[in-house]
Design a protein around this motif. Structure first.
Motif, PDB file in Angstrom:
ATOM      1  N   GLU A 163      -0.585  -0.850  -5.542  1.00 46.78           N
ATOM      2  CA  GLU A 163      -1.107  -2.173  -5.203  1.00 46.78           C
ATOM      3  C   GLU A 163      -0.748  -2.544  -3.771  1.00 46.78           C
ATOM      4  O   GLU A 163      -1.522  -3.214  -3.089  1.00 46.78           O
ATOM      5  CB  GLU A 163      -0.581  -3.217  -6.187  1.00 46.78           C
ATOM      6  N   GLU A 164       0.427  -2.087  -3.300  1.00 43.61           N
ATOM      7  CA  GLU A 164       0.774  -2.304  -1.894  1.00 43.61           C
ATOM      8  C   GLU A 164      -0.201  -1.560  -0.976  1.00 43.61           C
ATOM      9  O   GLU A 164      -0.490  -2.018   0.123  1.00 43.61           O
ATOM     10  CB  GLU A 164       2.201  -1.821  -1.627  1.00 43.61           C
ATOM     11  N   MET A 165      -0.689  -0.421  -1.453  1.00 44.57           N
ATOM     12  CA  MET A 165      -1.652   0.363  -0.677  1.00 44.57           C
ATOM     13  C   MET A 165      -3.062  -0.197  -0.784  1.00 44.57           C
ATOM     14  O   MET A 165      -3.980   0.288  -0.105  1.00 44.57           O
ATOM     15  CB  MET A 165      -1.629   1.820  -1.146  1.00 44.57           C
ATOM     16  N   GLY A 166      -3.273  -1.188  -1.644  1.00 47.06           N
ATOM     17  CA  GLY A 166      -4.575  -1.829  -1.771  1.00 47.06           C
ATOM     18  C   GLY A 166      -5.401  -1.390  -2.952  1.00 47.06           C
ATOM     19  O   GLY A 166      -6.543  -1.837  -3.117  1.00 47.06           O
ATOM     20  N   PHE A 167      -4.861  -0.516  -3.817  1.00 53.66           N
ATOM     21  CA  PHE A 167      -5.609  -0.065  -4.989  1.00 53.66           C
ATOM     22  C   PHE A 167      -5.459  -1.075  -6.121  1.00 53.66           C
ATOM     23  O   PHE A 167      -4.398  -1.673  -6.304  1.00 53.66           O
ATOM     24  CB  PHE A 167      -5.108   1.305  -5.452  1.00 53.66           C
ATOM     25  N   THR A 168      -6.537  -1.257  -6.872  1.00 50.50           N
ATOM     26  CA  THR A 168      -6.525  -2.184  -7.992  1.00 50.50           C
ATOM     27  C   THR A 168      -7.516  -1.715  -9.041  1.00 50.50           C
ATOM     28  O   THR A 168      -8.426  -0.926  -8.746  1.00 50.50           O
ATOM     29  CB  THR A 168      -6.867  -3.611  -7.526  1.00 50.50           C
ATOM     30  N   ASP A 169      -7.331  -2.199 -10.264  1.00 49.09           N
ATOM     31  CA  ASP A 169      -8.212  -1.797 -11.366  1.00 49.09           C
ATOM     32  C   ASP A 169      -9.431  -2.699 -11.492  1.00 49.09           C
ATOM     33  O   ASP A 169     -10.440  -2.299 -12.065  1.00 49.09           O
ATOM     34  CB  ASP A 169      -7.445  -1.813 -12.691  1.00 49.09           C
ATOM     35  N   VAL A 170      -9.337  -3.927 -10.975  1.00 48.13           N
ATOM     36  CA  VAL A 170     -10.441  -4.878 -11.097  1.00 48.13           C
ATOM     37  C   VAL A 170     -10.777  -5.434  -9.726  1.00 48.13           C
ATOM     38  O   VAL A 170      -9.938  -5.478  -8.824  1.00 48.13           O
ATOM     39  CB  VAL A 170     -10.081  -6.033 -12.061  1.00 48.13           C
ATOM     40  N   GLY A 171     -12.061  -5.876  -9.581  1.00 44.95           N
ATOM     41  CA  GLY A 171     -12.514  -6.444  -8.333  1.00 44.95           C
ATOM     42  C   GLY A 171     -12.289  -7.940  -8.273  1.00 44.95           C
ATOM     43  O   GLY A 171     -11.603  -8.525  -9.120  1.00 44.95           O
ATOM     44  N   PRO A 172     -12.861  -8.599  -7.261  1.00 45.13           N
ATOM     45  CA  PRO A 172     -12.687 -10.055  -7.123  1.00 45.13           C
ATOM     46  C   PRO A 172     -13.173 -10.847  -8.330  1.00 45.13           C
ATOM     47  O   PRO A 172     -12.643 -11.902  -8.634  1.00 45.13           O
ATOM     48  CB  PRO A 172     -13.525 -10.375  -5.872  1.00 45.13           C
ATOM     49  N   GLU A 173     -14.168 -10.337  -9.047  1.00 42.72           N
ATOM     50  CA  GLU A 173     -14.712 -11.039 -10.212  1.00 42.72           C
ATOM     51  C   GLU A 173     -14.161 -10.480 -11.515  1.00 42.72           C
ATOM     52  O   GLU A 173     -14.783 -10.610 -12.569  1.00 42.72           O
ATOM     53  CB  GLU A 173     -16.241 -10.942 -10.204  1.00 42.72           C
ATOM     54  N   ASN A 174     -13.005  -9.841 -11.447  1.00 44.61           N
ATOM     55  CA  ASN A 174     -12.352  -9.245 -12.628  1.00 44.61           C
ATOM     56  C   ASN A 174     -13.217  -8.174 -13.286  1.00 44.61           C
ATOM     57  O   ASN A 174     -13.126  -7.939 -14.497  1.00 44.61           O
ATOM     58  CB  ASN A 174     -11.982 -10.320 -13.660  1.00 44.61           C
ATOM     59  N   LYS A 175     -14.063  -7.536 -12.496  1.00 48.67           N
ATOM     60  CA  LYS A 175     -14.868  -6.436 -13.014  1.00 48.67           C
ATOM     61  C   LYS A 175     -14.149  -5.120 -12.713  1.00 48.67           C
ATOM     62  O   LYS A 175     -13.548  -4.969 -11.651  1.00 48.67           O
ATOM     63  CB  LYS A 175     -16.252  -6.429 -12.368  1.00 48.67           C
ATOM     64  N   PRO A 176     -14.213  -4.170 -13.628  1.00 47.66           N
ATOM     65  CA  PRO A 176     -13.519  -2.889 -13.399  1.00 47.66           C
ATOM     66  C   PRO A 176     -14.043  -2.185 -12.157  1.00 47.66           C
ATOM     67  O   PRO A 176     -15.243  -2.196 -11.866  1.00 47.66           O
ATOM     68  CB  PRO A 176     -13.828  -2.083 -14.663  1.00 47.66           C
ATOM     69  N   THR A 211     -12.924   1.703  -5.028  1.00 49.16           N
ATOM     70  CA  THR A 211     -11.715   1.266  -4.335  1.00 49.16           C
ATOM     71  C   THR A 211     -11.535   2.019  -3.030  1.00 49.16           C
ATOM     72  O   THR A 211     -11.183   1.442  -1.990  1.00 49.16           O
ATOM     73  CB  THR A 211     -10.485   1.488  -5.232  1.00 49.16           C
ATOM     74  N   TYR A 212     -11.829   3.343  -3.083  1.00 47.54           N
ATOM     75  CA  TYR A 212     -11.703   4.155  -1.874  1.00 47.54           C
ATOM     76  C   TYR A 212     -12.679   3.692  -0.799  1.00 47.54           C
ATOM     77  O   TYR A 212     -12.310   3.561   0.383  1.00 47.54           O
ATOM     78  CB  TYR A 212     -11.946   5.629  -2.217  1.00 47.54           C
ATOM     79  N   GLU A 213     -13.927   3.431  -1.200  1.00 44.78           N
ATOM     80  CA  GLU A 213     -14.926   2.988  -0.234  1.00 44.78           C
ATOM     81  C   GLU A 213     -14.536   1.635   0.366  1.00 44.78           C
ATOM     82  O   GLU A 213     -14.709   1.399   1.570  1.00 44.78           O
ATOM     83  CB  GLU A 213     -16.314   2.907  -0.891  1.00 44.78           C
ATOM     84  N   ALA A 214     -14.028   0.735  -0.493  1.00 42.80           N
ATOM     85  CA  ALA A 214     -13.617  -0.573   0.008  1.00 42.80           C
ATOM     86  C   ALA A 214     -12.470  -0.438   0.999  1.00 42.80           C
ATOM     87  O   ALA A 214     -12.453  -1.067   2.063  1.00 42.80           O
ATOM     88  CB  ALA A 214     -13.213  -1.482  -1.155  1.00 42.80           C
ATOM     89  N   LYS A 215     -11.473   0.397   0.642  1.00 42.43           N
ATOM     90  CA  LYS A 215     -10.352   0.607   1.553  1.00 42.43           C
ATOM     91  C   LYS A 215     -10.808   1.311   2.832  1.00 42.43           C
ATOM     92  O   LYS A 215     -10.308   1.017   3.920  1.00 42.43           O
ATOM     93  CB  LYS A 215      -9.269   1.440   0.861  1.00 42.43           C
ATOM     94  N   ARG A 216     -11.769   2.222   2.672  1.00 40.01           N
ATOM     95  CA  ARG A 216     -12.285   2.932   3.849  1.00 40.01           C
ATOM     96  C   ARG A 216     -12.987   1.959   4.785  1.00 40.01           C
ATOM     97  O   ARG A 216     -12.787   1.999   6.016  1.00 40.01           O
ATOM     98  CB  ARG A 216     -13.250   4.037   3.393  1.00 40.01           C
ATOM     99  N   HIS A 217     -13.823   1.080   4.204  1.00 40.82           N
ATOM    100  CA  HIS A 217     -14.506   0.080   5.012  1.00 40.82           C
ATOM    101  C   HIS A 217     -13.488  -0.858   5.672  1.00 40.82           C
ATOM    102  O   HIS A 217     -13.615  -1.194   6.868  1.00 40.82           O
ATOM    103  CB  HIS A 217     -15.473  -0.716   4.123  1.00 40.82           C
TER     104      HIS A 217
END
Length: 385
Positions: free
Chosen positions: A259-272, A278-284
């Protein structure tokens, strides 16, 4: 030490799968063979062997090595430690033990110099850092593309034995701070009486400690809780401690780290979210951050270039002013020298004129004197005749 808090995922993967599909129970008409799976698991575990890692925390000379020797009924031959170490350091030693056909790779981690410093405020920090370092090493191995967890030497601490000085007084501040810091890192049974010395009690030799006031038998439950500790630690709960270390303490560390690295199981709308999303979001996010830093660095570079140019121009102006000043001084000195030269030439000319005039006068005087002498000579010659 501050306790880390992490957000847990609201819906686990297992619960989501159960919602998507209904599991049906079926009966079989004959023998299949998967009832031997427990036997296969036992055989594989025996073939692979087990590992167990114990962290012993306590002051020097309190009896950590003695208790470990008593627990495993062997002599680990640990050298005595000095009381004069400037810092707390952790010493890990791994041993191979075998009981019947079960092999155990036992690692004992000892806290050398614990509680021996004058300033004990941060004596527990190296212990916490060591436990986290073992979690981090396992996580890094787990995150590798080409992993080798099957033969990886797992050094994560499975149990922590904390030794308290039997002074009869209340716990020391160091004991409270250390146990509070280790509470979320591992399991904490307390140390009891241990001894490898045998004392004759009645008609038999038993392991015991001899005191002036009597004998304390190690394996006598009326004297101490050593037997209960060994039963709980080794005979009954060793595998549970190993499993709890992995499923609870390591998972907590892993979740917090990811989670410190930015990985999470759900998005802003609590969607899986999948790992790819997650990788694409962190990459962007990474590229955006990199572009922002590049722009900041570019602006900073331009600003520094401008400042450098201004500094160089100012230095150039100062050099030009010094040059002009030196040029004027040189010109003035040259004019002065030219004036001195002119005056000197005039003096030379005047001197030459005076010299010529003086020579003329001297010649005239010489000629006049020579004429008078001739006349006097002629006159004397005429009188003589």
């Amino acid at each position: 030490m501050a306790t880390k808090t992490c957000k847990s995922s609201q819906v686990s993967d297992d619960e989501q799968r159960q919602k998507k599909e209904k599991v049906r129970s079926l009966s079989m008409s004959g023998h299949v063979g998967f009832e031997s799976l427990p036997d296969q698991l036992v055989n594989r575990s025996i073939q692979q062997g087990f590992c167990f890692n114990i962290l012993c925390v306590g002051e020097t000379g309190i009896g950590k090595s003695t208790l470990i020797d008593t627990l495993f009924n062997t002599n680990f031959e640990d050298n005595e430690s000095s009381h004069f170490y400037p810092h707390v350091r952790l010493k890990a030693q791994t041993y191979e033990l075998q009981e019947s056909n079960v092999r155990l790779k036992l690692t004992i981690v000892n806290t050398v110099g614990f509680g021996d410093q004058i300033n004990k405020d941060k004596s527990y920090q190296p212990i916490v850092d060591y436990i986290d370092a073992q979690f981090e090493a396992y996580l890094q191995e787990e995150l590798k593309i080409k992993r080798s967890l099957f033969n990886y030497h797992d050094s994560r601490i499975h149990v922590c034995l904390y030794f308290i000085s039997p002074t009869g007084h209340s716990l020391k501040t160091l004991d409270l701070l250390t146990m509070k810091s280790l509470d979320s890192k591992g399991h904490l049974p307390f140390a009891v009486v241990g001894s490898m010395d045998e004392v004759k009690v009645g008609n038999k030799m038993v392991k015991a400690r001899q005191y002036p006031w009597g004998v304390v038998q190690v394996e006598n439950e009326n004297h101490c809780d050593f037997v209960k500790l060994r039963e709980m630690l080794i005979c009954t709960n060793m595998e549970d401690l190993r499993e709890q270390t992995h499923t609870r303490h390591y998972e907590l560390y892993r979740r917090c780290k990811l989670e410190e690295m930015g990985f999470t199981d759900v998005g802003p709308e609590n969607k899986p979210l999948s790992l790819q999303e997650t990788y694409e979001a962190k990459r962007h996010e990474f590229y955006g951050e990199r572009q922002r830093k590049e722009e900041e660095m570019k602006q900073m570079f331009v600003q520094r270039v401008k400042e450098k140019e201004a500094t160089l121009k100012e230095a150039e102006r100062e050099l030009q002013a010094k040059f002009e000043h030196l040029k004027r001084v040189h010109q003035e000195e040259r004019m002065k020298l030219e004036e001195k030269r002119r005056l000197l030439e005039e003096e030379i000319i005047s001197f030459s004129k005076k010299k010529a005039t003086s020579e003329i006068h001297m010649n005239q005087a010489y000629m006049a004197a020579s004429g008078h002498l001739k006349k006097d000579k002629d006159r004397k010659n005429s009188n003589f005749m």
